[in-house]
Design a protein around this motif. Sequence first.
Motif, PDB file in Angstrom:
ATOM      1  N   UNK A 170       0.881  -1.154   0.000  1.00  0.00           N
ATOM      2  CA  UNK A 170       0.000   0.000   0.000  1.00  0.00           C
ATOM      3  C   UNK A 170       0.919   1.205   0.000  1.00  0.00           C
ATOM      4  N   UNK A 171       0.630   2.168  -0.869  1.00  0.00           N
ATOM      5  CA  UNK A 171       1.458   3.367  -0.945  1.00  0.00           C
ATOM      6  C   UNK A 171       0.599   4.601  -0.706  1.00  0.00           C
ATOM      7  N   UNK A 172       1.215   5.633  -0.124  1.00  0.00           N
ATOM      8  CA  UNK A 172       0.514   6.887   0.110  1.00  0.00           C
ATOM      9  C   UNK A 172       1.347   8.041  -0.449  1.00  0.00           C
ATOM     10  N   UNK A 173       0.665   9.128  -0.776  1.00  0.00           N
ATOM     11  CA  UNK A 173       1.328  10.360  -1.214  1.00  0.00           C
ATOM     12  C   UNK A 173       0.487  11.538  -0.762  1.00  0.00           C
ATOM     13  N   UNK A 174       1.165  12.613  -0.388  1.00  0.00           N
ATOM     14  CA  UNK A 174       0.482  13.870  -0.108  1.00  0.00           C
ATOM     15  C   UNK A 174       0.321  14.594  -1.437  1.00  0.00           C
ATOM     16  N   UNK A 175      -0.887  15.051  -1.719  1.00  0.00           N
ATOM     17  CA  UNK A 175      -1.155  15.726  -2.988  1.00  0.00           C
ATOM     18  C   UNK A 175      -1.165  17.237  -2.812  1.00  0.00           C
ATOM     19  N   UNK A 176      -0.988  17.935  -3.914  1.00  0.00           N
ATOM     20  CA  UNK A 176      -0.920  19.391  -3.903  1.00  0.00           C
ATOM     21  C   UNK A 176      -2.209  20.036  -3.391  1.00  0.00           C
ATOM     22  N   UNK A 177      -3.333  19.318  -3.480  1.00  0.00           N
ATOM     23  CA  UNK A 177      -4.600  19.881  -3.002  1.00  0.00           C
ATOM     24  C   UNK A 177      -4.848  19.561  -1.524  1.00  0.00           C
ATOM     25  N   UNK A 178      -3.795  19.165  -0.794  1.00  0.00           N
ATOM     26  CA  UNK A 178      -3.836  18.866   0.639  1.00  0.00           C
ATOM     27  C   UNK A 178      -4.651  17.630   0.990  1.00  0.00           C
ATOM     28  N   UNK A 179      -4.801  16.715   0.047  1.00  0.00           N
ATOM     29  CA  UNK A 179      -5.397  15.421   0.364  1.00  0.00           C
ATOM     30  C   UNK A 179      -4.293  14.376   0.382  1.00  0.00           C
ATOM     31  N   UNK A 180      -4.627  13.224   0.936  1.00  0.00           N
ATOM     32  CA  UNK A 180      -3.726  12.078   0.966  1.00  0.00           C
ATOM     33  C   UNK A 180      -4.298  11.040   0.009  1.00  0.00           C
TER      34      UNK A 180
END
Length: 62
Positions: free
Chosen positions: A22-32
């Motif tokens: 499982x991978x996660x990233x912080x997005x530019x729109x402040x969501x995960x």
Amino acid sequence: MNGSPRTPWRTSSYSDAGGECVQIAELADDTIAIRDSKTPDAPHLHFPRTQLTTWLGTLKRS
């Protein structure tokens, strides 16, 4: 994806070495964003940070 990744995709420390990641990233729109590393082009789950914390807490109690 809702916005560009602000941080690179990271693999969960709980994922096994056999490729079940499982991978996660912080997005530019402040969501995960959360994705399955085996299918990176498939749709991703997106959460505001507070909702992700609540969702993960619910999973831990299950």
